[in-house]
Design an enzyme around this catalytic site. Structure first.
Site, PDB file in Angstrom:
ATOM      1  N   HIS A  49       0.844  -1.195   0.000  1.00  0.00           N
ATOM      2  CA  HIS A  49       0.000   0.000   0.000  1.00  0.00           C
ATOM      3  C   HIS A  49       0.884   1.252   0.000  1.00  0.00           C
ATOM      4  O   HIS A  49       2.092   1.172   0.227  1.00  0.00           O
ATOM      5  CB  HIS A  49      -0.957   0.019   1.210  1.00  0.00           C
TER       6      HIS A  49
HETATM    7  P1  TYD Z   1      -2.032  -4.021   7.376  1.00  0.00           P
HETATM    8  O1  TYD Z   1      -2.164  -2.652   6.813  1.00  0.00           O
HETATM    9  O2  TYD Z   1      -2.610  -5.156   6.607  1.00  0.00           O
HETATM   10  O3  TYD Z   1      -0.503  -4.346   7.678  1.00  0.00           O
HETATM   11  P2  TYD Z   1       0.762  -4.319   6.665  1.00  0.00           P
HETATM   12  O4  TYD Z   1       0.788  -2.965   6.038  1.00  0.00           O
HETATM   13  O5  TYD Z   1       1.970  -4.548   7.527  1.00  0.00           O
HETATM   14  O6  TYD Z   1       0.579  -5.388   5.656  1.00  0.00           O
HETATM   15  O7  TYD Z   1      -2.659  -4.011   8.840  1.00  0.00           O
HETATM   16  C1  TYD Z   1      -3.099  -5.189   9.495  1.00  0.00           C
HETATM   17  C2  TYD Z   1      -4.374  -4.880  10.293  1.00  0.00           C
HETATM   18  O8  TYD Z   1      -4.099  -3.995  11.378  1.00  0.00           O
HETATM   19  C3  TYD Z   1      -5.435  -4.206   9.420  1.00  0.00           C
HETATM   20  O9  TYD Z   1      -6.690  -4.760   9.786  1.00  0.00           O
HETATM   21  C4  TYD Z   1      -5.380  -2.751   9.858  1.00  0.00           C
HETATM   22  C5  TYD Z   1      -4.925  -2.846  11.305  1.00  0.00           C
HETATM   23  N1  TYD Z   1      -4.153  -1.693  11.790  1.00  0.00           N
HETATM   24  C6  TYD Z   1      -4.657  -0.924  12.827  1.00  0.00           C
HETATM   25  O10 TYD Z   1      -5.764  -1.169  13.352  1.00  0.00           O
HETATM   26  N2  TYD Z   1      -3.909   0.118  13.302  1.00  0.00           N
HETATM   27  C7  TYD Z   1      -2.698   0.408  12.783  1.00  0.00           C
HETATM   28  O11 TYD Z   1      -2.043   1.382  13.244  1.00  0.00           O
HETATM   29  C8  TYD Z   1      -2.186  -0.379  11.683  1.00  0.00           C
HETATM   30  C9  TYD Z   1      -0.851  -0.075  11.073  1.00  0.00           C
HETATM   31  C10 TYD Z   1      -2.933  -1.421  11.225  1.00  0.00           C
END
Ligand code: TYD
Length: 133
Positions: A49
């Protein structure tokens, strides 16, 4: 270069090591949120992302991993390990983390609270938005 590091100072003495990160000083933005990523399973790639507005700084405090950064035109790979430096992840940088060692712990400092509407999770949409400046 889209890879940008913030230098951290290693404050060590004969008892061991210490690194301090100060909001708006060591890293150039106010930190509203800190999260950390650990226990990432072998072979996993994550991230996928970009953010519209969010500024982040990523510090590897244990182990190692790689991160691919992509501004829509150029792709670069940064190696994160436990040396004292923070990787900037600026807005509109598509990023993917991979090659996590078992003991990898990544601490991420973020300029805003969690907001799903700030995410661009579709690569084609990212490329279009990046091209529109
Ligand atoms: P995700 O964006 O998929 O992680 P990565 O970028 O490492 O692949 O995030 C995993 C889950 O955690 C998703 O459901 C969103 C949640 N999340 C939060 O609730 N708060 C946060 O600060 C972050 C970074 C993620």
């Amino acid at each position: 270069m889209i890879t940008k590091w913030y230098d951290l100072q290693l404050l060590g003495d004969d008892r061991g090591s210490l690194v301090a990160i100060e909001s708006t000083k060591t890293i150039p933005f106010e930190t509203k949120r800190v999260y950390y990523i650990f226990n990432t399973k072998a072979g996993i790639r994550r991230g996928f992302h970009a953010h519209k507005e969010l500024k982040q700084a990523m510090v590897c405090v244990s182990g190692s991993c790689k991160i691919e950064l992509d501004d829509g035109q150029v792709k670069e790979i940064a190696q994160l390990d436990a040396s004292p430096k923070a990787l900037a992840i600026d807005p509109m940088i598509w990023h993917e983390m991979y090659d996590f060692s078992e003991d990898c712990v990544l601490i991420v400092l973020a300029s805003e609270h969690y907001d799903e509407s700030d995410y661009i999770r579709n690569y084609d949409s990212f490329i279009k938005e990046a091209a529109n400046g």
